[in-house]
Structure formats: structure tokens, C-alpha cells
Design a protein around this motif. Sequence first.
Motif, PDB file in Angstrom:
ATOM      1  N   CYS A 153      51.188  -1.944 -90.977  1.00 12.51           N
ATOM      2  CA  CYS A 153      50.430  -1.422 -90.100  1.00 12.51           C
ATOM      3  C   CYS A 153      49.761  -0.037 -90.406  1.00 12.51           C
ATOM      4  O   CYS A 153      48.762   0.368 -90.220  1.00 12.51           O
ATOM      5  N   PHE A 154      50.776   0.506 -91.456  1.00  8.98           N
ATOM      6  CA  PHE A 154      50.333   2.057 -91.791  1.00  8.98           C
ATOM      7  C   PHE A 154      49.054   1.753 -92.715  1.00  8.98           C
ATOM      8  O   PHE A 154      47.980   2.431 -92.912  1.00  8.98           O
ATOM      9  N   LEU A 155      49.153   0.806 -93.734  1.00  6.67           N
ATOM     10  CA  LEU A 155      48.033   0.365 -94.551  1.00  6.67           C
ATOM     11  C   LEU A 155      46.789  -0.068 -94.055  1.00  6.67           C
ATOM     12  O   LEU A 155      45.498   0.438 -94.427  1.00  6.67           O
ATOM     13  N   ALA A 156      46.943  -0.910 -92.875  1.00  6.43           N
ATOM     14  CA  ALA A 156      45.733  -1.459 -92.168  1.00  6.43           C
ATOM     15  C   ALA A 156      45.344  -0.254 -91.250  1.00  6.43           C
ATOM     16  O   ALA A 156      44.030  -0.365 -91.007  1.00  6.43           O
ATOM     17  N   ALA A 157      46.077   0.700 -91.063  1.00  5.09           N
ATOM     18  CA  ALA A 157      45.272   1.798 -90.300  1.00  5.09           C
ATOM     19  C   ALA A 157      44.286   2.539 -90.827  1.00  5.09           C
ATOM     20  O   ALA A 157      43.285   3.153 -90.556  1.00  5.09           O
ATOM     21  N   VAL A 158      44.726   2.886 -92.328  1.00  8.42           N
ATOM     22  CA  VAL A 158      44.137   3.590 -93.431  1.00  8.42           C
ATOM     23  C   VAL A 158      42.869   2.779 -93.696  1.00  8.42           C
ATOM     24  O   VAL A 158      41.716   3.247 -93.454  1.00  8.42           O
ATOM     25  N   ILE A 159      42.741   1.606 -93.705  1.00  9.63           N
ATOM     26  CA  ILE A 159      41.652   0.506 -94.118  1.00  9.63           C
ATOM     27  C   ILE A 159      40.751   0.437 -92.664  1.00  9.63           C
ATOM     28  O   ILE A 159      39.528   0.550 -93.276  1.00  9.63           O
ATOM     29  N   PHE A 165      41.447   0.560 -82.606  1.00  9.51           N
ATOM     30  CA  PHE A 165      42.645  -0.274 -83.366  1.00  9.51           C
ATOM     31  C   PHE A 165      43.313   0.388 -84.350  1.00  9.51           C
ATOM     32  O   PHE A 165      44.585   0.215 -84.408  1.00  9.51           O
ATOM     33  N   MET A 166      42.817   1.534 -85.103  1.00  6.84           N
ATOM     34  CA  MET A 166      43.577   2.279 -85.902  1.00  6.84           C
ATOM     35  C   MET A 166      44.631   3.014 -85.122  1.00  6.84           C
ATOM     36  O   MET A 166      45.984   2.911 -85.626  1.00  6.84           O
ATOM     37  N   TRP A 167      44.240   3.624 -83.944  1.00  6.14           N
ATOM     38  CA  TRP A 167      45.615   4.072 -83.123  1.00  6.14           C
ATOM     39  C   TRP A 167      46.729   3.204 -82.542  1.00  6.14           C
ATOM     40  O   TRP A 167      47.722   3.342 -82.523  1.00  6.14           O
ATOM     41  N   LEU A 168      46.074   1.893 -82.361  1.00  2.79           N
ATOM     42  CA  LEU A 168      47.159   0.955 -82.075  1.00  2.79           C
ATOM     43  C   LEU A 168      48.081   0.651 -83.425  1.00  2.79           C
ATOM     44  O   LEU A 168      49.211   0.605 -83.074  1.00  2.79           O
ATOM     45  N   LEU A 169      47.349   0.529 -84.615  1.00  4.95           N
ATOM     46  CA  LEU A 169      48.209   0.259 -85.591  1.00  4.95           C
ATOM     47  C   LEU A 169      49.108   1.455 -85.907  1.00  4.95           C
ATOM     48  O   LEU A 169      50.375   1.301 -86.366  1.00  4.95           O
ATOM     49  N   ILE A 170      48.814   2.643 -85.857  1.00 10.87           N
ATOM     50  CA  ILE A 170      49.528   3.881 -85.924  1.00 10.87           C
ATOM     51  C   ILE A 170      50.808   3.900 -84.661  1.00 10.87           C
ATOM     52  O   ILE A 170      51.894   4.075 -85.120  1.00 10.87           O
ATOM     53  N   ALA A 171      50.546   3.431 -83.602  1.00  9.12           N
ATOM     54  CA  ALA A 171      51.438   3.517 -82.623  1.00  9.12           C
ATOM     55  C   ALA A 171      52.548   2.533 -83.122  1.00  9.12           C
ATOM     56  O   ALA A 171      53.690   2.627 -82.867  1.00  9.12           O
ATOM     57  N   GLY A 172      51.936   1.305 -83.653  1.00 11.16           N
ATOM     58  CA  GLY A 172      52.875   0.203 -83.764  1.00 11.16           C
ATOM     59  C   GLY A 172      53.931   0.756 -85.110  1.00 11.16           C
ATOM     60  O   GLY A 172      54.960   0.361 -84.974  1.00 11.16           O
TER      61      GLY A 172
END
Length: 96
Positions: free
Chosen positions: A37-43, A49-56
Motif C-alpha cells: 500500500c505504501f509503495l503503491a501510494a508513492v507510485i 486513490f493515493m489517499w485511500l492507499l495511505i489510509a489502508g
Amino acid sequence: MAESDVVRITTARSSAADDMKLRKRRYAWSMSIRLVCFLAAVIVGSGVFMWLLIAGAVFLPLFAVVIANAVDQRDDGFTLPAGPSAPELTAGERPD
């Protein structure tokens, strides 16, 4: 379960070592998903979608600990009777 209840082997819990191994495996998988999730948020970059990944990634450790500490509670709802009415194996009479 009352102290006098008899437990069938099919409802017995797994050993402490097996239980610990399973908990560690669950936690490792959860933390791997968090890392993804962290790596996908950076990518992904900026956006919803970035904020959803960070929240996850932020809230996943809470759920990971709860899931990893879930207790093995096997129970088929059947216990054998115990006490004076319960059948009992005896060694029999000893010949003198």
C-alpha cells in the motif's frame, strides 16, 4: 466449558507452537500488504486513490494485530457427558 466436560480430540486446539507460527504468518502477510500500500501510494502520485492507499497502510496494523491474535476456538458443539452417569472404562477385577 465446565471443568468436568470431556473434550473430543477433533475439537482440541492446536499446539502453542503451531498457533504462534500461524499468528506470525498472518501478521507477516498483513504487514506485506501494508508495505505494498505504501509503495503503491508513492507510485500512484497525488489523488484520491493515493489517499485511500495511505489510509489502508495506516489502519492496517490495527486490523493485523486483531487478526493475528485471533484465538483458535474449534468447537463442534458436542461434549461428552461427565460425572457419575458417564460411561467409564475400568481395568476390571485383579485376580489374586
